[in-house]
Design a protein around this motif. Structure first.
Motif, PDB file in Angstrom:
ATOM      1  N   LEU A  18       0.828  -1.213   0.000  1.00  0.00           N
ATOM      2  CA  LEU A  18       0.000   0.000   0.000  1.00  0.00           C
ATOM      3  C   LEU A  18       0.861   1.260   0.000  1.00  0.00           C
ATOM      4  O   LEU A  18       0.576   2.220  -0.721  1.00  0.00           O
ATOM      5  N   ALA A  19       1.893   1.262   0.807  1.00  0.00           N
ATOM      6  CA  ALA A  19       2.782   2.426   0.851  1.00  0.00           C
ATOM      7  C   ALA A  19       3.465   2.639  -0.494  1.00  0.00           C
ATOM      8  O   ALA A  19       3.624   3.770  -0.956  1.00  0.00           O
ATOM      9  N   GLY A  20       3.851   1.563  -1.154  1.00  0.00           N
ATOM     10  CA  GLY A  20       4.469   1.671  -2.470  1.00  0.00           C
ATOM     11  C   GLY A  20       3.510   2.218  -3.506  1.00  0.00           C
ATOM     12  O   GLY A  20       3.875   3.019  -4.363  1.00  0.00           O
ATOM     13  N   MET A  21       2.252   1.790  -3.451  1.00  0.00           N
ATOM     14  CA  MET A  21       1.256   2.281  -4.395  1.00  0.00           C
ATOM     15  C   MET A  21       0.990   3.775  -4.180  1.00  0.00           C
ATOM     16  O   MET A  21       0.895   4.545  -5.135  1.00  0.00           O
ATOM     17  N   VAL A  22       0.871   4.183  -2.934  1.00  0.00           N
ATOM     18  CA  VAL A  22       0.619   5.596  -2.632  1.00  0.00           C
ATOM     19  C   VAL A  22       1.813   6.452  -3.043  1.00  0.00           C
ATOM     20  O   VAL A  22       1.652   7.504  -3.677  1.00  0.00           O
ATOM     21  N   SER A  23       3.017   6.008  -2.726  1.00  0.00           N
ATOM     22  CA  SER A  23       4.198   6.802  -3.102  1.00  0.00           C
ATOM     23  C   SER A  23       4.379   6.815  -4.616  1.00  0.00           C
ATOM     24  O   SER A  23       4.803   7.816  -5.190  1.00  0.00           O
ATOM     25  N   GLY A  24       4.029   5.727  -5.295  1.00  0.00           N
ATOM     26  CA  GLY A  24       4.094   5.709  -6.762  1.00  0.00           C
ATOM     27  C   GLY A  24       3.113   6.679  -7.372  1.00  0.00           C
ATOM     28  O   GLY A  24       3.419   7.372  -8.344  1.00  0.00           O
ATOM     29  N   PHE A  25       1.912   6.765  -6.794  1.00  0.00           N
ATOM     30  CA  PHE A  25       0.914   7.719  -7.290  1.00  0.00           C
ATOM     31  C   PHE A  25       1.415   9.153  -7.130  1.00  0.00           C
ATOM     32  O   PHE A  25       1.355   9.950  -8.067  1.00  0.00           O
ATOM     33  N   PHE A  26       1.912   9.472  -5.920  1.00  0.00           N
ATOM     34  CA  PHE A  26       2.404  10.834  -5.700  1.00  0.00           C
ATOM     35  C   PHE A  26       3.645  11.123  -6.537  1.00  0.00           C
ATOM     36  O   PHE A  26       3.852  12.240  -6.995  1.00  0.00           O
ATOM     37  N   GLY A  27       4.464  10.119  -6.781  1.00  0.00           N
ATOM     38  CA  GLY A  27       5.627  10.296  -7.643  1.00  0.00           C
ATOM     39  C   GLY A  27       5.216  10.608  -9.072  1.00  0.00           C
ATOM     40  O   GLY A  27       5.801  11.460  -9.735  1.00  0.00           O
ATOM     41  N   ALA A  28       4.185   9.923  -9.567  1.00  0.00           N
ATOM     42  CA  ALA A  28       3.695  10.182 -10.924  1.00  0.00           C
ATOM     43  C   ALA A  28       3.099  11.580 -11.022  1.00  0.00           C
ATOM     44  O   ALA A  28       3.293  12.279 -12.019  1.00  0.00           O
TER      45      ALA A  28
END
Length: 132
Positions: A18-28
């Protein structure tokens, strides 16, 4: 033995996933803002340094030797009163050069005003200014 439909209970996602998905979204999202900023900076450099001089040259080349048809006679643009050439970055969504042209009919003495417009593609257009 159970003959009913199988009940599937999915596992809960791991917190690291979940943390990876959230950080990936904010990174994009941040990457898209960075790309947008780079685009704006490039356009801010390209428009005045490259496009403006070439569009002004195109305007001068296209208006050289042209005439205005006033019905019975044609008046060369060189004999008309020409206003200052103005470059507009995004007039009606496109970069263009506009110039005010005032022509006087030698027979009747009537004055006609036109807007001479050159865009990136296409011909240079002469638009009559009609007063209501």
């Amino acid at each position: 033995m159970n003959t009913g439909p199988a009940i599937y209970k999915p596992e809960k996602p791991h917190p690291v996933l979940l943390a990876g998905m959230v950080s990936g979204f904010f990174g994009a999202v941040m990457e898209s803002f960075i790309l947008l900023a780079v685009f704006v900076i490039c356009m801010a450099w390209w428009l005045p340094n490259k496009l403006k001089p070439s569009l002004l040259r195109k305007h001068e080349d296209n208006t050289e030797g042209e005439t205005i048809n006033l019905g019975k006679i044609e008046i060369p643009l060189a004999e008309c009163s020409m206003g200052a050439t103005k470059f507009h970055y995004f007039l009606r969504g496109l970069p263009q050069v506009a110039q005010l042209v005032t022509a006087r009919d030698p027979e009747t003495g009537t004055v006609s005003q036109y807007l001479l417009i050159t865009r990136l593609n296409g011909h240079t257009h002469l638009h009559p200014i009609i007063e209501n």
